[in-house]
Design a protein around this motif. Structure first.
Motif, PDB file in Angstrom:
ATOM      1  N   PHE A  97      33.338  52.561  36.459  1.00 35.43           N
ATOM      2  CA  PHE A  97      33.700  51.155  36.662  1.00 35.43           C
ATOM      3  C   PHE A  97      32.471  50.303  36.959  1.00 35.43           C
ATOM      4  CE2 PHE A  97      37.715  53.440  37.342  1.00 35.43           C
ATOM      5  CZ  PHE A  97      38.400  52.888  36.279  1.00 35.43           C
ATOM      6  N   GLN A 144      31.647  47.856  43.049  1.00 34.36           N
ATOM      7  CA  GLN A 144      33.004  48.310  43.346  1.00 34.36           C
ATOM      8  C   GLN A 144      33.086  48.564  44.855  1.00 34.36           C
ATOM      9  OE1 GLN A 144      31.705  48.929  40.254  1.00 34.36           O
ATOM     10  NE2 GLN A 144      33.523  47.945  39.434  1.00 34.36           N
ATOM     11  N   SER A 146      35.415  50.498  45.901  1.00 36.67           N
ATOM     12  CA  SER A 146      35.770  51.912  45.766  1.00 36.67           C
ATOM     13  C   SER A 146      35.608  52.269  44.292  1.00 36.67           C
ATOM     14  CB  SER A 146      37.217  52.094  46.234  1.00 36.67           C
ATOM     15  OG  SER A 146      37.746  53.324  45.795  1.00 36.67           O
ATOM     16  N   THR A 148      36.481  54.352  41.650  1.00 30.60           N
ATOM     17  CA  THR A 148      37.581  55.293  41.421  1.00 30.60           C
ATOM     18  C   THR A 148      37.172  56.517  40.592  1.00 30.60           C
ATOM     19  OG1 THR A 148      38.869  53.261  41.346  1.00 30.60           O
ATOM     20  CG2 THR A 148      40.037  55.282  40.816  1.00 30.60           C
ATOM     21  N   ILE A 175      39.731  47.068  43.158  1.00 33.24           N
ATOM     22  CA  ILE A 175      40.927  47.613  42.487  1.00 33.24           C
ATOM     23  C   ILE A 175      41.490  48.870  43.159  1.00 33.24           C
ATOM     24  CG2 ILE A 175      41.863  48.431  40.256  1.00 33.24           C
ATOM     25  CD1 ILE A 175      40.126  46.382  38.860  1.00 33.24           C
ATOM     26  N   GLN A 198      48.434  48.028  39.420  1.00 38.31           N
ATOM     27  CA  GLN A 198      48.895  49.422  39.292  1.00 38.31           C
ATOM     28  C   GLN A 198      48.178  50.417  40.199  1.00 38.31           C
ATOM     29  OE1 GLN A 198      46.755  48.015  37.337  1.00 38.31           O
ATOM     30  NE2 GLN A 198      45.546  49.395  36.094  1.00 38.31           N
TER      31      GLN A 198
HETATM   32  C1  LIG Z   1      41.577  51.102  37.544  1.00 38.26           C
HETATM   33  C2  LIG Z   1      40.296  50.427  37.850  1.00 38.26           C
HETATM   34  C3  LIG Z   1      39.762  49.429  37.014  1.00 38.26           C
HETATM   35  C4  LIG Z   1      40.328  49.104  35.682  1.00 38.26           C
HETATM   36  O1  LIG Z   1      41.403  48.360  35.719  1.00 38.26           O
HETATM   37  P1  LIG Z   1      42.348  48.216  34.445  1.00 38.26           P
HETATM   38  O2  LIG Z   1      43.593  47.788  35.123  1.00 38.26           O
HETATM   39  O3  LIG Z   1      42.429  49.550  33.777  1.00 38.26           O
HETATM   40  O4  LIG Z   1      41.772  47.181  33.585  1.00 38.26           O
HETATM   41  C5  LIG Z   1      38.586  48.810  37.402  1.00 38.26           C
HETATM   42  N1  LIG Z   1      37.969  49.144  38.524  1.00 38.26           N
HETATM   43  C6  LIG Z   1      38.429  50.103  39.339  1.00 38.26           C
HETATM   44  C7  LIG Z   1      37.669  50.436  40.576  1.00 38.26           C
HETATM   45  C8  LIG Z   1      39.613  50.767  39.030  1.00 38.26           C
HETATM   46  O5  LIG Z   1      40.068  51.736  39.842  1.00 38.26           O
END
Ligand SMILES: *Cc1c(COP(=O)(O)O)cnc(C)c1O
Length: 390
Positions: A97, A144, A146, A148, A175, A198
């Motif tokens: 990410f 980020q 976190s 992921t 996210i 999500q």
């Molecule tokens: C899941 C995630 C994303 C991507 O998001 P999408 O909903 O797939 O576009 C970006 N950054 C992090 C840290 C994530 O966990």
């Protein structure tokens, strides 16, 4: 003739992926409500309600803007609204990410300067300081909270202390942190904080949220990047002043968001954060008894735990077996960690006891693939951790 095994999926499924996540029945029912028109007082009331309930999760007094997009849409919105073509920015690349920040910058004709971090590690504040010194022309720093893909967290508070003193916008991908652990953007000096539906928000994919600091709103009003759909000043005007969205919103997801946020606030945010912390600690406790190492031992994320698979054991096969034979979805590694990592997500509609199912399935899968350990040792470690917290 090849013999293709027919896979009959197990009836009961368990979602331990770091997005998408399982959705509470109350939220599913809410999203099944008949559609209403989005230019009505009835919809405006729900939109306002959802946006207001989002503010404590972001730790902000600022407006939270909803976008019909996956999380990446909000990442791009932050970049195109706060940076202009040819602008320089520093981004932390400690995983998939972080790498995406570089791609979003490049796609929008901006100049990205990468701070590289080994997978599983947190960026060190000194690295940020050094990058800011080396690139005084940088107008933003992207990271980020976190990461992921590597199950590690970055020190946003320390980074914010460096950027808030400069004309450098701190853009944070939250996210897998928003709704998982406390990160108050106003206190930390974050200029753009964003998330997607999500992950910890217990919703299906398709909705993104973003909030900007006052100085970021000022910058957004002057930025010249070509943009149409993700025009944040335009969305601010629509959502704050007109109680509508600029374009047709994801109506059912916003119904669901309002309900999910009501559930989160009924549990209370401190409890929500404590629950994630406990699920993470319980999952990590299982690693050593199973003879597995953590990918991010020094800065583990509270929303997802990454376990390195033993040498010679195919992690992809393990993930597949757990899903196809046991109905338990976890996620493997990406890129350099493909086949070498199992990521167990603990976000969404999950409780601490659910981690018993995740670790139990992991033990069964590992055993079937020939890894030797005392069966039940991981499960016992989870139980012991849970027993200490009630
Ligand atoms: C899941 C995630 C994303 C991507 O998001 P999408 O909903 O797939 O576009 C970006 N950054 C992090 C840290 C994530 O966990």
């Amino acid at each position: 003739m090849g013999c293709v095994r027919k896979v009959v999926p197990p009836l009961k499924k368990y979602l331990f992926t770091p997005g998408p996540v399982s959705v509470p029945p109350e939220v599913l029912l809410e999203m099944a409500r008949p559609i209403i028109h989005h230019r009505t007082r009835e919809f405006s009331a729900i939109l306002d309600h959802a946006r207001t309930l989002m503010q404590p999760l972001f730790g902000t007094q600022q407006e939270v803007i909803l976008l019909a997009a996956s999380g990446t849409g909000a990442m791009e919105a932050a970049v195109t609204n706060l940076l202009g073509p040819g602008d320089h920015a520093i981004y932390v690349n400690g995983g998939k990410f972080g790498e995406r920040w570089g791609k979003v910058l490049a796609a929008n004709a901006m100049v990205g300067h990468e701070v590289t971090v080994e997978w599983g590690r947190a960026v060190r504040p000194e690295q940020i300081e050094e990058a800011l010194r080396a690139h005084p022309e940088a107008r933003a720093l992207l990271v980020q909270a976190s990461e992921t893909s590597t199950c590690a967290i970055h020190p946003v508070a320390e980074i914010g202390a460096l950027t808030r003193a400069r004309d450098v916008m701190l853009i944070v991908d939250g996210i897998t942190s928003v709704g998982v652990f406390e990160q108050k953007m106003d206190d930390l000096g974050v200029d753009a904080y964003l998330t997607g539906s999500q992950k910890a928000l217990m919703l299906p994919p398709g909705l993104a949220m973003i909030a900007l600091s006052p100085r970021a709103w000022e910058r957004a009003g002057k930025t010249r990047t070509p943009r149409y759909y993700f025009d944040l000043p335009r969305e601010l005007k629509a959502q704050r002043d007109e109680h509508l969205t600029a374009w047709t919103p994801a109506v059912s997801l916003i119904f669901g968001l309002a309900k999910a946020l009501e559930l989160i606030h009924a549990e209370t945010l401190p409890q929500v954060y404590a629950r994630h912390r406990l699920m993470a600690e319980a999952t990590r406790a299982a690693a050593s008894p199973l003879g597995l190492k953590l990918i991010a031992p020094d800065a583990p994320a509270p929303g997802v735990t990454g376990l390195l698979t033993p040498a010679g054991l195919d992690g992809s096969k393990l993930v597949r077996m757990m899903r196809d034979d046991l109905g338990v979805s976890v996620q493997g590694g990406q890129d350099q960690m493909k086949g070498k990592l199992v990521r167990v997500g603990h976000m969404g509609y999950l409780g601490p006891l659910d981690m018993l199912a995740a670790v139990s399935a992991l033990e069964i899968g590992l055993t079937r693939l020939g890894h030797r350990f005392a069966m039940g040792a991981g499960v016992a470690a989870v139980q012991e951790r849970l027993a200490r917290s009630i």
